[in-house]
Design an enzyme around this catalytic site. Structure first.
Site, PDB file in Angstrom:
ATOM      1  N   GLY A 105     -57.533 -61.949 -41.264  1.00 59.93           N
ATOM      2  CA  GLY A 105     -57.222 -63.013 -42.218  1.00 59.93           C
ATOM      3  C   GLY A 105     -57.623 -62.644 -43.636  1.00 59.93           C
ATOM      4  N   ARG A 106     -58.469 -61.646 -43.739  1.00 60.74           N
ATOM      5  CA  ARG A 106     -58.877 -61.241 -45.095  1.00 60.74           C
ATOM      6  C   ARG A 106     -59.114 -59.740 -45.178  1.00 60.74           C
ATOM      7  NH1 ARG A 106     -65.128 -62.867 -45.852  1.00 60.74           N
ATOM      8  NH2 ARG A 106     -65.726 -62.956 -43.670  1.00 60.74           N
ATOM      9  N   ASP A 144     -63.483 -61.169 -30.635  1.00 59.38           N
ATOM     10  CA  ASP A 144     -62.704 -60.540 -31.711  1.00 59.38           C
ATOM     11  C   ASP A 144     -63.589 -59.663 -32.589  1.00 59.38           C
ATOM     12  OD1 ASP A 144     -63.543 -63.347 -32.207  1.00 59.38           O
ATOM     13  OD2 ASP A 144     -63.046 -62.875 -34.274  1.00 59.38           O
ATOM     14  N   ASP A 153     -59.251 -68.124 -47.733  1.00 55.97           N
ATOM     15  CA  ASP A 153     -58.657 -67.668 -48.987  1.00 55.97           C
ATOM     16  C   ASP A 153     -58.406 -66.162 -49.002  1.00 55.97           C
ATOM     17  OD1 ASP A 153     -61.201 -66.721 -49.049  1.00 55.97           O
ATOM     18  OD2 ASP A 153     -61.831 -67.823 -50.837  1.00 55.97           O
ATOM     19  N   LYS A 178     -61.491 -54.977 -46.762  1.00 53.84           N
ATOM     20  CA  LYS A 178     -61.883 -56.363 -46.430  1.00 53.84           C
ATOM     21  C   LYS A 178     -62.063 -57.167 -47.711  1.00 53.84           C
ATOM     22  CE  LYS A 178     -65.089 -58.799 -43.381  1.00 53.84           C
ATOM     23  NZ  LYS A 178     -66.119 -58.613 -42.352  1.00 53.84           N
TER      24      LYS A 178
HETATM   25  P1  AMP Z   1     -65.320 -63.379 -38.836  1.00 52.99           P
HETATM   26  O1  AMP Z   1     -66.245 -64.512 -38.515  1.00 52.99           O
HETATM   27  O2  AMP Z   1     -65.564 -62.760 -40.179  1.00 52.99           O
HETATM   28  O3  AMP Z   1     -65.254 -62.367 -37.756  1.00 52.99           O
HETATM   29  O4  AMP Z   1     -63.870 -64.019 -38.959  1.00 52.99           O
HETATM   30  C1  AMP Z   1     -63.182 -64.684 -37.928  1.00 52.99           C
HETATM   31  C2  AMP Z   1     -61.730 -64.840 -38.302  1.00 52.99           C
HETATM   32  O5  AMP Z   1     -61.602 -65.611 -39.494  1.00 52.99           O
HETATM   33  C3  AMP Z   1     -61.010 -63.536 -38.568  1.00 52.99           C
HETATM   34  O6  AMP Z   1     -59.692 -63.681 -38.112  1.00 52.99           O
HETATM   35  C4  AMP Z   1     -61.074 -63.422 -40.066  1.00 52.99           C
HETATM   36  O7  AMP Z   1     -60.047 -62.613 -40.569  1.00 52.99           O
HETATM   37  C5  AMP Z   1     -60.927 -64.870 -40.498  1.00 52.99           C
HETATM   38  N1  AMP Z   1     -61.550 -65.132 -41.807  1.00 52.99           N
HETATM   39  C6  AMP Z   1     -62.862 -65.162 -42.082  1.00 52.99           C
HETATM   40  N2  AMP Z   1     -63.065 -65.441 -43.393  1.00 52.99           N
HETATM   41  C7  AMP Z   1     -61.851 -65.582 -43.950  1.00 52.99           C
HETATM   42  C8  AMP Z   1     -61.367 -65.863 -45.261  1.00 52.99           C
HETATM   43  N3  AMP Z   1     -62.194 -66.063 -46.273  1.00 52.99           N
HETATM   44  N4  AMP Z   1     -60.037 -65.916 -45.444  1.00 52.99           N
HETATM   45  C9  AMP Z   1     -59.186 -65.735 -44.440  1.00 52.99           C
HETATM   46  N5  AMP Z   1     -59.561 -65.475 -43.187  1.00 52.99           N
HETATM   47  C10 AMP Z   1     -60.873 -65.397 -42.933  1.00 52.99           C
HETATM   48 MG    MG Z   2     -64.285 -60.798 -37.232  1.00 54.62          MG
END
Ligand code: AMP
Ligand code: MG
Length: 492
Positions: free
Chosen positions: A96-97, A256, A129, A117
């Site tokens: 997502g980012r 994930d 975002d 990232k």
């Molecule tokens: P994480 O907790 O960082 O492993 O993120 C879990 C999911 O949320 C993943 O699919 C990330 O890509 C998405 N994600 C986390 N933060 C953001 C952000 N600021 N914008 C878009 N997607 C996000």
């Molecule tokens: Mg992740």
């Protein structure tokens, strides 16, 4: 000597981009509105790409790794995956980012994903975002290299790029990108999405791809999917054992965030423990302690069970189950081996289990600093009449320590351990420097004032955590009290 390359002459071989369309979304990074600037570059990361260190001084370097420029050969994409988050299946996640800019093939034949990232929104951003705040980018950047320095499999860091663009979290912060590298960013969740969507043909393509790229010795094996799974189990067991031995908690062990290669992936609210506390929860949002330090071995198994489930269409259930059944024994075996080395013991003896457990209970009882204690244990004197005062002072119940020290001493003497030689061995496994939360915080606060020097200092220090480094005693000291209570939570 390897000829050095420029940004324009790096060799890309984008295998993931060649997979069926459903595996990813082709999407370019979104440039910042304020110009990107280089905050830090990791020389070891440049080396993995055969990149000339001078390349980092070009403005294009910050442009490429800040998301505003592409170089020939890059084919940016966001990977699709799903996963179990805090025990609950979320049918679609995906990058997502983060954006996979491309896969570099270096002269040694290694493949390194360039994963940017904080690169802006993708079709998988959901409500996010697409950005990363400077604070979390610094934490990921430093921890990748700290873990690598400790000999723990991990994604690697290439560079950090900043921008004055604002990002809105609990407070207004500034944005940054980090480029991390790994032979692959495929996760357990990448398998889960095709399994739960009942797209078994894609599942097979994915499994064949991963085996072909990363487990090539299994390409033509019989029951290759079951054997592949067994290797993932073994790698995960080794990884978790290493986390437990060094006193590190991931914080968000969702499926994930579990690498199919058994490397540490996705640094969020992770933490090295200061005082020894098996129930240590580093993630402020983890109210139930699902991902507490002492839960990690079990969570590893839980996550592997999710992965096993996805392989049911490809491999016999009994074989997947047999591999799962081997996990705990494997974690225990690796953990015991690592702890034996931390104790400076060479011979394997059944009674060492008790010696270790007694020590751990002493450490908990007195809330002793985990890293400092183990490093100092190297100075233990087995000479007759030695009182080992410095070690003794860590404990509230010193008499109990004395009892333990006597047993330890007898155990050392029973294998003719020599103090000097043992200390050298122990110094190679008990780190002097770890990335304590408050040290990262210090670098973050300076960086927020545009002073990036502490990031580079920590990077260099932590890449060699076992060697004494002149003038760096401050970094090996116990944290101040405020430094033990910094709160860190998910997705920043
Ligand atoms: P994480 O907790 O960082 O492993 O993120 C879990 C999911 O949320 C993943 O699919 C990330 O890509 C998405 N994600 C986390 N933060 C953001 C952000 N600021 N914008 C878009 N997607 C996000
Ligand atoms: Mg992740």
């Amino acid at each position: 000597m390897t000829p050095l390359r420029t940004l324009e002459t790096v060799t890309f071989d984008n295998s993931y981009a060649r997979l069926p369309e459903v595996f990813c979304a082709k999407v370019n990074p979104t440039p910042f509105s304020a110009p990107p600037f280089l905050i830090s570059v990791n020389p070891a990361g440049l080396d993995l790409l055969d990149l000339d260190p001078l390349e980092a001084t070009r403005p294009e370097f910050a442009g490429v790794f800040g998301g505003s420029l592409l170089v020939p050969g890059m084919e940016p994409l966001a990977m699709l995956y799903s996963g179990h988050q805090f025990g609950v299946y979320v049918p679609q996640l995906g990058d997502g980012r983060a954006i996979l800019l491309g896969e570099v093939k270096n002269e040694r034949g290694e493949r390194w994903d360039l994963h940017l990232k904080g690169a802006g929104m993708t079709p998988f951003s959901r409500d996010g975002d697409g950005r990363s705040v400077l604070r979390s980018a610094i934490r990921e950047y430093l921890c990748c290299e700290a873990m690598h320095g400790l000999g723990i499999p991990t994604t690697r860091a290439l560079c950090l790029v900043g921008s004055d663009d604002k990002v809105y979290r609990e407070q207004v912060e500034t944005a940054a990108t980090i480029v991390r590298m790994a032979p692959s960013h495929v996760r357990f969740g990448t398998f889960e999405i095709f399994y739960y969507r009942k797209q078994h043909e894609h599942l097979k393509v994915l499994a064949d791809y991963v085996i072909d790229q990363h487990f090539p010795h299994l390409r033509d094996a019989s029951e290759k999917y079951a054997r592949f799974f067994a290797e993932v189990v073994e790698r995960t067991a080794q990884l978790v054992a290493k986390w437990q031995a060094v006193g590190w908690a991931h914080g968000v062990l969702n499926t994930d965030n579990m690498s199919i290669l058994g490397i540490t992936l996705d640094y969020g609210p992770y933490g090295f423990m200061d005082d020894y506390d098996p129930g240590f929860i580093c993630n402020h949002s983890d109210h139930n302690g699902r991902y507490a330090f002492n839960q990690q071995p079990y969570i590893g198994l839980w996550n592997l069970s999710c992965l096993a489930q996805t392989l049911l269409p490809l491999a016999p259930k009994e074989e997947l189950k047999a591999a799962l059944d081997s996990y705990q024994t494997s974690v225990d075996r690796h953990y015991r081996g690592l702890m034996r080395a931390k104790l400076g013991l060479v011979e394997k003896r059944a009674e060492d289990e008790g010696l270790l457990q007694d020590l751990q209970s002493l450490l908990v009882g007195s809330r002793v600093d985990y890293t400092i204690f183990w490093r100092e244990l190297g100075t233990f004197s087995s000479a007759a009449g030695a009182t080992n005062d410095r070690l003794r002072e860590h404990f509230l119940n010193r008499e109990r320590f004395d009892v333990w020290a006597e047993q330890y001493c007898a155990r050392l003497l029973s294998e003719q351990s020599r103090d000097e030689e043992r200390r050298h061995r122990m110094d190679r496994v008990n780190p002097k420097y770890i990335l304590r939360n408050y040290l990262a915080q210090g670098a973050i606060e300076k960086a927020q004032q545009k002073d990036y020097s502490e990031i580079d200092r920590l990077l260099t220090l932590l890449q060699n955590p076992f060697s004494e480094q002149a003038g760096m005693d401050f970094y090996a000291a116990a944290p101040p009290n405020w430094g033990k209570h910094i709160s860190v939570s998910c997705s920043s």
